[in-house]
Design a protein around this motif. Structure first.
Motif, PDB file in Angstrom:
ATOM      1  N   ALA A  61      19.942  23.269  52.479  1.00  0.00           N
ATOM      2  CA  ALA A  61      21.391  23.334  52.708  1.00  0.00           C
ATOM      3  C   ALA A  61      21.833  22.287  53.732  1.00  0.00           C
ATOM      4  N   LEU A  62      21.088  22.163  54.809  1.00  0.00           N
ATOM      5  CA  LEU A  62      21.436  21.184  55.845  1.00  0.00           C
ATOM      6  C   LEU A  62      21.276  19.762  55.312  1.00  0.00           C
ATOM      7  N   GLY A  63      20.195  19.514  54.601  1.00  0.00           N
ATOM      8  CA  GLY A  63      19.988  18.192  54.017  1.00  0.00           C
ATOM      9  C   GLY A  63      21.080  17.836  53.022  1.00  0.00           C
ATOM     10  N   LEU A  64      21.490  18.819  52.212  1.00  0.00           N
ATOM     11  CA  LEU A  64      22.549  18.581  51.241  1.00  0.00           C
ATOM     12  C   LEU A  64      23.865  18.253  51.951  1.00  0.00           C
ATOM     13  N   ALA A  65      24.151  18.947  53.031  1.00  0.00           N
ATOM     14  CA  ALA A  65      25.365  18.658  53.804  1.00  0.00           C
ATOM     15  C   ALA A  65      25.344  17.223  54.319  1.00  0.00           C
ATOM     16  N   LYS A  66      24.224  16.821  54.900  1.00  0.00           N
ATOM     17  CA  LYS A  66      24.115  15.468  55.447  1.00  0.00           C
ATOM     18  C   LYS A  66      24.169  14.416  54.343  1.00  0.00           C
ATOM     19  N   ALA A  67      23.563  14.723  53.202  1.00  0.00           N
ATOM     20  CA  ALA A  67      23.580  13.766  52.087  1.00  0.00           C
ATOM     21  C   ALA A  67      24.998  13.583  51.550  1.00  0.00           C
ATOM     22  N   TRP A  68      25.752  14.677  51.424  1.00  0.00           N
ATOM     23  CA  TRP A  68      27.153  14.557  51.004  1.00  0.00           C
ATOM     24  C   TRP A  68      27.937  13.746  52.031  1.00  0.00           C
ATOM     25  N   GLU A  69      27.698  14.037  53.296  1.00  0.00           N
ATOM     26  CA  GLU A  69      28.414  13.346  54.379  1.00  0.00           C
ATOM     27  C   GLU A  69      28.201  11.833  54.291  1.00  0.00           C
ATOM     28  N   LYS A  70      26.978  11.425  54.000  1.00  0.00           N
ATOM     29  CA  LYS A  70      26.653   9.997  53.991  1.00  0.00           C
ATOM     30  C   LYS A  70      26.917   9.301  52.658  1.00  0.00           C
ATOM     31  N   SER A  71      27.010  10.088  51.578  1.00  0.00           N
ATOM     32  CA  SER A  71      27.116   9.440  50.266  1.00  0.00           C
ATOM     33  C   SER A  71      28.514   9.445  49.666  1.00  0.00           C
ATOM     34  N   ASP A  72      29.422  10.239  50.221  1.00  0.00           N
ATOM     35  CA  ASP A  72      30.752  10.334  49.614  1.00  0.00           C
ATOM     36  C   ASP A  72      31.798  10.535  50.713  1.00  0.00           C
ATOM     37  N   ALA A  73      32.509   9.460  51.034  1.00  0.00           N
ATOM     38  CA  ALA A  73      33.496   9.506  52.108  1.00  0.00           C
ATOM     39  C   ALA A  73      34.849  10.051  51.655  1.00  0.00           C
ATOM     40  N   SER A  74      34.972  10.363  50.364  1.00  0.00           N
ATOM     41  CA  SER A  74      36.244  10.908  49.877  1.00  0.00           C
ATOM     42  C   SER A  74      36.479  12.297  50.470  1.00  0.00           C
ATOM     43  N   LYS A  75      37.727  12.744  50.416  1.00  0.00           N
ATOM     44  CA  LYS A  75      38.030  14.082  50.935  1.00  0.00           C
ATOM     45  C   LYS A  75      37.205  15.138  50.204  1.00  0.00           C
ATOM     46  N   SER A  76      37.069  14.984  48.900  1.00  0.00           N
ATOM     47  CA  SER A  76      36.279  15.921  48.099  1.00  0.00           C
ATOM     48  C   SER A  76      34.813  15.932  48.553  1.00  0.00           C
ATOM     49  N   GLU A 129      34.543  17.587  51.930  1.00  0.00           N
ATOM     50  CA  GLU A 129      34.677  19.039  51.800  1.00  0.00           C
ATOM     51  C   GLU A 129      33.379  19.654  51.284  1.00  0.00           C
ATOM     52  N   LYS A 130      32.684  18.958  50.396  1.00  0.00           N
ATOM     53  CA  LYS A 130      31.389  19.458  49.914  1.00  0.00           C
ATOM     54  C   LYS A 130      30.373  19.450  51.047  1.00  0.00           C
ATOM     55  N   ALA A 131      30.424  18.431  51.882  1.00  0.00           N
ATOM     56  CA  ALA A 131      29.547  18.402  53.055  1.00  0.00           C
ATOM     57  C   ALA A 131      29.840  19.603  53.948  1.00  0.00           C
ATOM     58  N   PHE A 132      31.123  19.848  54.185  1.00  0.00           N
ATOM     59  CA  PHE A 132      31.537  20.978  55.027  1.00  0.00           C
ATOM     60  C   PHE A 132      31.060  22.303  54.445  1.00  0.00           C
ATOM     61  N   GLU A 133      31.231  22.491  53.151  1.00  0.00           N
ATOM     62  CA  GLU A 133      30.788  23.741  52.504  1.00  0.00           C
ATOM     63  C   GLU A 133      29.284  23.940  52.682  1.00  0.00           C
ATOM     64  N   ASN A 134      28.532  22.872  52.599  1.00  0.00           N
ATOM     65  CA  ASN A 134      27.087  22.992  52.769  1.00  0.00           C
ATOM     66  C   ASN A 134      26.688  23.186  54.226  1.00  0.00           C
ATOM     67  N   TYR A 135      27.454  22.619  55.152  1.00  0.00           N
ATOM     68  CA  TYR A 135      27.210  22.919  56.568  1.00  0.00           C
ATOM     69  C   TYR A 135      27.463  24.408  56.827  1.00  0.00           C
ATOM     70  N   LYS A 136      28.525  24.948  56.231  1.00  0.00           N
ATOM     71  CA  LYS A 136      28.802  26.381  56.397  1.00  0.00           C
ATOM     72  C   LYS A 136      27.666  27.222  55.810  1.00  0.00           C
ATOM     73  N   LEU A 137      27.161  26.806  54.658  1.00  0.00           N
ATOM     74  CA  LEU A 137      26.023  27.519  54.058  1.00  0.00           C
ATOM     75  C   LEU A 137      24.822  27.476  55.001  1.00  0.00           C
ATOM     76  N   ALA A 138      24.539  26.313  55.549  1.00  0.00           N
ATOM     77  CA  ALA A 138      23.417  26.184  56.486  1.00  0.00           C
ATOM     78  C   ALA A 138      23.618  27.084  57.701  1.00  0.00           C
ATOM     79  N   CYS A 139      24.853  27.165  58.187  1.00  0.00           N
ATOM     80  CA  CYS A 139      25.149  28.052  59.323  1.00  0.00           C
ATOM     81  C   CYS A 139      24.839  29.507  58.981  1.00  0.00           C
ATOM     82  N   SER A 140      25.214  29.910  57.776  1.00  0.00           N
ATOM     83  CA  SER A 140      24.968  31.301  57.388  1.00  0.00           C
ATOM     84  C   SER A 140      23.478  31.576  57.206  1.00  0.00           C
ATOM     85  N   LEU A 141      22.715  30.558  56.838  1.00  0.00           N
ATOM     86  CA  LEU A 141      21.284  30.737  56.641  1.00  0.00           C
ATOM     87  C   LEU A 141      20.501  30.736  57.947  1.00  0.00           C
ATOM     88  N   ARG A 142      21.039  30.063  58.966  1.00  0.00           N
ATOM     89  CA  ARG A 142      20.363  30.030  60.268  1.00  0.00           C
ATOM     90  C   ARG A 142      21.407  30.123  61.388  1.00  0.00           C
TER      91      ARG A 142
END
Length: 147
Positions: A42-57, A60-73
């Motif tokens: 989940a954390l890796g996916l958040a960082k990968a979205w953050e670095k690979s897609d600067a669009s708002k969409s 937002e996917k990076a943010f959703e995955n950061y939230k998932l990572a937060c819930s997991l740890r």
């Protein structure tokens, strides 16, 4: 299938090191499908979205995955700080308040968590007094450390 997820995570990490964040994103996504409770995926996916897609969409996917990572740890303060920063950057100030509040609860003397919470509270309507209370608390920490 945590073993297959680990293999996908290793593939994703190798792709990230080479700067191929889209491939990393795909591999982390595969890892999440294989093991939905994998914090590293989940954390890796958040960082990968953050670095690979600067669009708002993409952000937002990076943010959703950061939230998932937060819930997991819930003890990973740095993940909460990243999620709070994303929430603020995207203009989701009420969510930033919630996320930074959890970071402060987990680490009450974290300046970064307190500063994020204070900023977010000031952006949300009718929270000025609460923001000032946290500012006073932060200031008291600074004073007590100087003694």
């Amino acid at each position: 299938d945590s073993a297959a997820a680990s293999t996908a995570i290793a593939k994703a990490e190798a792709a990230s090191k080479k700067g191929n964040f889209k491939l990393a994103r795909q591999s982390y996504q595969e890892a999440i499908k294989l093991d939905p409770l994998s914090y590293p995926a989940a954390l890796g996916l958040a960082k990968a979205w953050e670095k690979s897609d600067a669009s708002k969409s993409g952000q937002e996917k990076a943010f959703e995955n950061y939230k998932l990572a937060c819930s997991l740890r819930p003890s990973a303060i740095s993940t909460f700080l990243a999620a709070g920063s994303f929430a603020a950057k995207l203009g989701y100030h009420a969510q930033a308040v919630e996320i930074y509040s959890r970071a402060v609860a987990a680490s009450p003397s974290s300046y970064e968590a307190l500063d994020g919470l204070i900023r977010a509270l000031r952006k949300v309507g009718n929270r000025t007094k609460i923001a000032q209370a946290y500012q006073n608390y932060r200031d008291s920490i600074v004073r007590s450390r100087k003694k």
